[in-house]
Design a protein around this motif. Structure first.
Motif: not given
Ligand code: MRU
Length: 346
Positions: A166-167, A228-229, A261-263, A315-318
């Motif tokens: 993420a960073l 957001v990540i 919202f990312y992973i 998963a649905e929130l990503i």
């Protein structure tokens, strides 16, 4: 043992030098940049438990080098593997790296075990470094110019090897000349954001502000966050993702206020053997970590506390998972399976 002050340029969270594992002691950051020099695999196990080394990929690499130490010491590498696997339960990278090292041990030619295991641990570290940089490049495309990003915990080079996930995305976008501003969640109870992420971003020269975790809702609801990540500790087959406690709340907020919202995570964080997030083991640590701040007790002695280290974001929130093989968008399950199958050894 401390081996002296660090250097200001690139750092490595985990390294191997002269037959020893070198760990940047993350419990001492940001005040002290000191390195542990370890020649006993049990000490590496202890360093993982006590979070001197932490972050999903970094503990996998540390365990791999610990097994190389065990082999060099003519110890039973399979017994070492079992003990290393008992250090922390949630991050699947730990188990992934240990299984890979066990396979390498089983296939090693007689008399070549130590050399073969060191080679495999070096390969795991090098692959993580390459994955970080690819994730950074791919993910940077998702961040527009003039973007205000919020991140949680530390998914930087300290949590992987040297660059971060993420960073890494944030660093890559910044190096491309994009104007970014980062909101850094302090990340109670162990303050990985305040101590580690702020340290990394400061070295990189990325503009940022530290906030307490409970400020995120205010900032997101007042339009002060564009994305957001975060990183991940384990991604189930359907895309449900375990990460540092507090991540789920951020995903709900992002969804409520319609920001992405990312992973960002390597494929070694994907666990296709687990159908969904309900089966991900969630580490619970000592209550003392909650009852204290920066090593100082802040509650009465008898106060009861619980200390859940991770939560699961459905998963649905990503919005997307940024991996080294490409960006996986909704529906996550199909995209992940395709990429993971293409990946070696799956
Ligand atoms: O308990 P920690 O500090 O090991 O937790 C780390 C995280 O939750 C990170 O976000 C995750 O491991 C991803 S690191 C690239």
């Amino acid at each position: 043992m401390l081996v002296g002050d660090g250097h200001l340029s690139e750092f490595r969270a985990v390294d191997w030098r002269d037959g020893k594992v070198i760990l940047l002691d993350q419990t001492r950051l940001p005040h002290e940049e000191s390195y542990l020099e370890i020649n006993d695999w049990r000490e590496v196990a202890e360093a993982i438990r006590s979070m001197r080394v932490r972050g999903a990929p970094a503990i996998g690499i540390a365990a791999a080098y610990a097994m190389a130490l065990a082999a060099a010491d003519s110890r039973d590498v399979f017994a070492a593997a079992d003990e290393l696997a008992g250090t922390r339960p949630t991050a699947v990278n730990l188990f992934w790296a240990i299984e890979r090292m066990k396979r390498a041990a089983s296939e090693a030619e007689p008399g070549q075990l130590a050399q073969r295991l060191l080679q495999e641990a070096n390969a795991i570290a090098a692959e993580q470094d390459a994955a970080d940089h690819t994730i950074g490049e791919l993910g940077a495309e998702l961040l527009p110019d003039d973007c205000r990003v919020l991140t949680h915990c530390n998914a930087g080079g300290l949590a992987t090897y040297s660059f971060g996930t993420a960073l890494g995305v944030i660093k890559a976008a910044h190096r491309q000349g994009k104007q970014l501003f980062v909101w850094v969640d302090e990340t109670r109870p162990l303050l990985q954001g305040a101590r580690l992420t702020a340290w990394e971003l400061e070295r990189e020269g990325v503009p940022m502000a530290l906030i307490t975790d409970n400020m995120a809702g205010h900032l997101i609801s007042t339009g002060q966050v564009d994305a957001v990540i975060t990183g991940a500790d384990r991604i189930a087959a359907n895309g449900d993702t375990a990460n540092k406690i507090g991540t789920y709340g951020l995903a709900v907020l992002a969804n409520r206020h319609r920001i992405p919202f990312y992973i960002a995570a390597p494929l070694s964080t994907v666990d296709l053997s687990i159908p969904d997030g309900r089966s991900i083991p969630i580490e619970e640590r000592e209550p003392d970590e909650v009852k204290s701040l920066g090593g100082k007790q802040i509650t009465g002695d008898k106060v009861a506390a619980r200390n859940f280290a991770f939560d699961v974001t459905p998963a649905e929130l990503i919005s997307a998972i940024i991996s080294e093989k490409g960006i996986i968008r909704q529906p996550l399950e199909a995209g992940m399976r395709k990429l993971a199958m293409e990946d070696d050894g799956r």
